[in-house]
Design an enzyme around this catalytic site. Sequence first.
Site, PDB file in Angstrom:
ATOM      1  N   GLU A  14      -1.318 -16.535  22.717  1.00 29.14           N
ATOM      2  CA  GLU A  14      -1.689 -16.422  21.305  1.00 29.14           C
ATOM      3  C   GLU A  14      -3.213 -16.526  21.141  1.00 29.14           C
ATOM      4  OE1 GLU A  14       0.038 -19.473  18.795  1.00 29.14           O
ATOM      5  OE2 GLU A  14      -0.715 -18.533  16.960  1.00 29.14           O
ATOM      6  N   GLU A  68      10.540 -26.531 -11.823  1.00 26.78           N
ATOM      7  CA  GLU A  68       9.083 -26.588 -12.013  1.00 26.78           C
ATOM      8  C   GLU A  68       8.521 -25.173 -11.940  1.00 26.78           C
ATOM      9  OE1 GLU A  68       6.988 -28.674  -8.864  1.00 26.78           O
ATOM     10  OE2 GLU A  68       5.071 -27.886  -9.561  1.00 26.78           O
ATOM     11  N   HIS A  74       8.348 -30.441  14.157  1.00 22.21           N
ATOM     12  CA  HIS A  74       7.517 -31.055  13.112  1.00 22.21           C
ATOM     13  C   HIS A  74       8.214 -32.304  12.570  1.00 22.21           C
ATOM     14  CE1 HIS A  74       4.641 -27.674  12.544  1.00 22.21           C
ATOM     15  NE2 HIS A  74       5.647 -26.970  13.030  1.00 22.21           N
ATOM     16  N   THR A  79      -5.453 -30.207 -23.973  1.00 24.54           N
ATOM     17  CA  THR A  79      -4.001 -30.331 -24.133  1.00 24.54           C
ATOM     18  C   THR A  79      -3.531 -29.613 -25.398  1.00 24.54           C
ATOM     19  OG1 THR A  79      -3.955 -32.406 -22.935  1.00 24.54           O
ATOM     20  CG2 THR A  79      -2.100 -31.996 -24.399  1.00 24.54           C
ATOM     21  N   CYS A 100       3.401 -29.190  17.426  1.00 24.00           N
ATOM     22  CA  CYS A 100       3.611 -27.744  17.543  1.00 24.00           C
ATOM     23  C   CYS A 100       2.433 -27.071  18.268  1.00 24.00           C
ATOM     24  CB  CYS A 100       3.893 -27.153  16.164  1.00 24.00           C
ATOM     25  SG  CYS A 100       4.710 -25.562  16.287  1.00 24.00           S
ATOM     26  N   PHE A 101       1.554 -26.366  17.556  1.00 26.59           N
ATOM     27  CA  PHE A 101       0.365 -25.792  18.179  1.00 26.59           C
ATOM     28  C   PHE A 101      -0.407 -26.895  18.917  1.00 26.59           C
ATOM     29  CE2 PHE A 101      -3.845 -23.363  17.357  1.00 26.59           C
ATOM     30  CZ  PHE A 101      -3.535 -22.368  18.266  1.00 26.59           C
ATOM     31  N   GLU A 120       7.148 -34.607  10.882  1.00 26.55           N
ATOM     32  CA  GLU A 120       6.656 -35.013   9.550  1.00 26.55           C
ATOM     33  C   GLU A 120       7.594 -34.594   8.417  1.00 26.55           C
ATOM     34  OE1 GLU A 120       5.079 -33.148  11.718  1.00 26.55           O
ATOM     35  OE2 GLU A 120       4.415 -31.247  10.846  1.00 26.55           O
TER      36      GLU A 120
HETATM   37  N1  GLN Z   1       1.192 -20.767  16.609  1.00 28.20           N
HETATM   38  C1  GLN Z   1       2.144 -21.537  17.341  1.00 28.20           C
HETATM   39  C2  GLN Z   1       3.463 -20.811  17.498  1.00 28.20           C
HETATM   40  O1  GLN Z   1       3.745 -19.889  16.784  1.00 28.20           O
HETATM   41  C3  GLN Z   1       2.364 -22.886  16.709  1.00 28.20           C
HETATM   42  C4  GLN Z   1       2.952 -22.825  15.344  1.00 28.20           C
HETATM   43  C5  GLN Z   1       2.821 -24.124  14.597  1.00 28.20           C
HETATM   44  O2  GLN Z   1       1.971 -24.953  14.881  1.00 28.20           O
HETATM   45  N2  GLN Z   1       3.642 -24.323  13.596  1.00 28.20           N
HETATM   46  O3  GLN Z   1       4.246 -21.176  18.336  1.00 28.20           O
END
Ligand code: GLN
Length: 555
Positions: A418, A154, A520, A205, A395-396, A522
Amino acid sequence: MPKYVFVTGGVLSGIGKGTTAAAIGKLFQFRGLEVDMIKIDPYLNVDPGTLNPIEHGEVFVTDKVWKFTPYKGFTFTIAEIDQDFGTYERFLDKNMHPRNNITSGQVYLSTLLQERAGEFLGETVQIIPHVTDEIKRRIRMVAEESSPDVLITEIGGTVGDIEASPYLEAVRQFRLEEDPGQTALVHVTLVPYLETVGQLKTKPTQHSVKTLLSAGLQPDVIVARGKRPLTESARRKISLYSNVPPKAVISNPDTPVTYSIPLLFEKQGLGDYLCDILRLRTRRPKLSSWEKTVQLFERKKEPVWIAMPGKYTQILDSYVSINKAIEHAAVALGVEAKIEFVDTEIVEEDPSRVEIVDKYHGILLTPGFGTRGAEGMIKVAQRALNSRIPFLGICFGAQLFFIAFCREKGLEEANSTEVDADTPHPVVDLLPEQRKISEKGGTMRLGAHEIVVKRGSKLFDAYKKERVRERFRHRYHIIPKYARRFEGRGLTISAMDVSERIINAIEVEGDHWMVGVQFHPEFTSRPNRPNPVYVEFLRAALRRKRTSSSGGASR
Ligand code: GLN
């Protein structure tokens, strides 16, 4: 050698070229063929990992980490790739390799390093042939390394973009170099419906095909995206002007269930048509298991409302894999997830606004980076703790959930370095190995890692096993010393990495379903195999809905 299908786009970007490419891949899979997918991104970033999701949608993380070597002695780590790969993985149920995402950044980097090393001594280094050669080499490298029956490429962007032109030229050369019957070209365009005249308009198109022809490329198939299905007259018109037979003009109207697109293509004969062009003799397509999955998605279901507070709420695509994972889990439970984004900067301006999350059946706190919006996200997590709202932090989102927990337990100024570098209680801080890293591209802890899940935890209830593999993308982590302080005082550390250094998941004790995962989940969710963490989260949300129908979660 595989057969090659190239997919280009015209008229507009963002019309679903990635989904169309993945759906075409599915047609070959239905026929028992091995499929692999390449995505070309014409931007100059080496990978999308340094892009804000608002710019280019979600950054997808692969299972594998690739050492990209543009030239001997130079290596870059790549596991962050274009979000279209999420679509490919979900459609094809296959882990994609990061080398399959070719960017202009990579192509030019390789070309320039070769030039400096003297590989082209005496020559003028040019887009044609040096850059186009490098593009073709990269496509053939994937063909060799993964040796699929069909390799679909793609090309990002739309024909006519300056950035995309070297790729179209490379495709032209590629088709010339391959024997007839080895390649096919599918062009995806938009066919808008004009309300005022009540007609589908084919002119965009026609123009887009002309642009493609001026690059020396004659499409074999036109896929027409649009709100409405193609009429016979629109089909004939497109056929005439694009020089493809009417049966190669394929209608691809908007549909609430994108997984139904391969079946829609199959009905129009696209699978057989492409196999004819590519001189592929295959078995008859087996559709039944995919049809069953699609039927589950098409059922009318009771709604469950999920809030997604975060900082990239302006565009739908910034959390696309999360949205899909929630949808997969909801379908498995026979409910429909209604997701609403909540911009946490609003909560920062007026903390009393945090109450808006109470009306939801579940809260998913999103991944993210940096300071903006983070304080609002922490406030939402505190609210979820106190209102006992089912909660999943990713994660975050998990790190901020831990900060919320610490604050509730009396460490009022707890924070992540952070978000606040000078916090007196740095309960989330850089991973030790990250302290010496200053470059930002491909330097996070990336890719899939083994996770050890604690028996008896909510997370164990979800996975039902002790060892799982999930994907990571982070620089910071929950500091074990702080988390251990609260073990047995409301908090469970429910997963660690194999070296027992990095906390991989936390949760609250008792029956309030509140879990934060450093990984993650997901990215491994598939339409017919939802990720168990998402399933348990949605099950808890559904319970809240059922038990609080008289007030509370009213959404
Ligand atoms: N900022 C956070 C870290 O670096 C979380 C990263 C994220 O959510 N993917 O650990």
